[in-house]
Design a protein around this motif. Structure first.
Motif, PDB file in Angstrom:
ATOM      1  N   THR A   5      14.193  -0.141   9.842  1.00 48.07           N
ATOM      2  CA  THR A   5      13.952   1.006  10.712  1.00 48.07           C
ATOM      3  C   THR A   5      14.187   2.276   9.899  1.00 48.07           C
ATOM      4  N   ILE A   6      13.854   3.398  10.485  1.00 48.30           N
ATOM      5  CA  ILE A   6      14.089   4.684   9.821  1.00 48.30           C
ATOM      6  C   ILE A   6      15.582   4.856   9.535  1.00 48.30           C
ATOM      7  N   ILE A  29       5.457   6.310   1.278  1.00 48.93           N
ATOM      8  CA  ILE A  29       6.182   5.050   1.181  1.00 48.93           C
ATOM      9  C   ILE A  29       5.155   3.928   1.281  1.00 48.93           C
ATOM     10  N   GLU A  30       5.127   3.062   0.271  1.00 46.23           N
ATOM     11  CA  GLU A  30       4.154   1.966   0.205  1.00 46.23           C
ATOM     12  C   GLU A  30       4.382   0.948   1.330  1.00 46.23           C
ATOM     13  N   GLY A  31       3.317   0.573   2.013  1.00 49.04           N
ATOM     14  CA  GLY A  31       3.374  -0.494   3.002  1.00 49.04           C
ATOM     15  C   GLY A  31       3.949  -0.125   4.349  1.00 49.04           C
ATOM     16  N   VAL A  32       4.193   1.134   4.597  1.00 46.74           N
ATOM     17  CA  VAL A  32       4.775   1.551   5.877  1.00 46.74           C
ATOM     18  C   VAL A  32       3.740   1.379   6.986  1.00 46.74           C
ATOM     19  N   LYS A  33       4.225   0.972   8.172  1.00 44.76           N
ATOM     20  CA  LYS A  33       3.348   0.776   9.321  1.00 44.76           C
ATOM     21  C   LYS A  33       3.942   1.481  10.527  1.00 44.76           C
ATOM     22  N   ARG A  34       3.065   1.896  11.402  1.00 44.63           N
ATOM     23  CA  ARG A  34       3.517   2.577  12.609  1.00 44.63           C
ATOM     24  C   ARG A  34       3.215   1.703  13.820  1.00 44.63           C
ATOM     25  N   ARG A  37       5.605   4.748  18.507  1.00 43.98           N
ATOM     26  CA  ARG A  37       6.333   5.906  17.973  1.00 43.98           C
ATOM     27  C   ARG A  37       7.304   5.529  16.861  1.00 43.98           C
ATOM     28  N   ALA A  38       7.415   4.250  16.556  1.00 43.16           N
ATOM     29  CA  ALA A  38       8.377   3.776  15.561  1.00 43.16           C
ATOM     30  C   ALA A  38       7.681   3.439  14.246  1.00 43.16           C
ATOM     31  N   TRP A  39       8.399   3.644  13.153  1.00 44.66           N
ATOM     32  CA  TRP A  39       7.905   3.297  11.819  1.00 44.66           C
ATOM     33  C   TRP A  39       8.585   2.018  11.355  1.00 44.66           C
ATOM     34  N   ALA A  40       7.838   1.171  10.665  1.00 42.51           N
ATOM     35  CA  ALA A  40       8.376  -0.049  10.069  1.00 42.51           C
ATOM     36  C   ALA A  40       8.205   0.074   8.557  1.00 42.51           C
ATOM     37  N   ILE A  41       9.317   0.074   7.847  1.00 40.02           N
ATOM     38  CA  ILE A  41       9.323   0.249   6.394  1.00 40.02           C
ATOM     39  C   ILE A  41       9.643  -1.101   5.761  1.00 40.02           C
TER      40      ILE A  41
END
Length: 65
Positions: A5-6, A29-34, A37-41
Motif C-alpha cells: 500500500t502507499i 514507479i514501475e508496475g504500479v496499478k490503480r 482510489r487505491a494504488w498497488a505498488i
C-alpha cells in the motif's frame, strides 16, 4: 505478485505518503496499478530517484538578462 500500500511503501522508502501518491500519478514507479482510489505498488519496486530541482537553479530566472 505481492503488492504494497502507499503507507507501507512510505515506511519502506522513508518518504511521505503524499510523495508516493505523486510518484504513482506521474508513473515514476514501475508496475504500479490503480484500483479505484487505491494504488498497488509491487513489493519488488525500487525507490525512484528524486528528480526535483533543489539547487535553486530556477530561482529568479526572470531577472536574468
Amino acid at each position: 505478485m505481492e503488492y504494497l500500500t502507499i503507507k507501507q511503501a512510505a515506511e519502506k522508502w522513508d518518504i511521505s505518503e503524499r510523495r508516493i501518491q505523486v510518484l504513482c500519478r506521474e508513473g515514476r514507479i514501475e508496475g504500479v496499478k490503480r484500483f479505484g482510489r487505491a494504488w498497488a505498488i509491487p513489493n519488488d519496486a525500487e525507490k525512484p530517484v528524486d528528480a526535483r530541482v533543489t539547487t535553486g537553479e530556477y530561482r529568479n530566472w526572470r531577472k536574468k538578462s
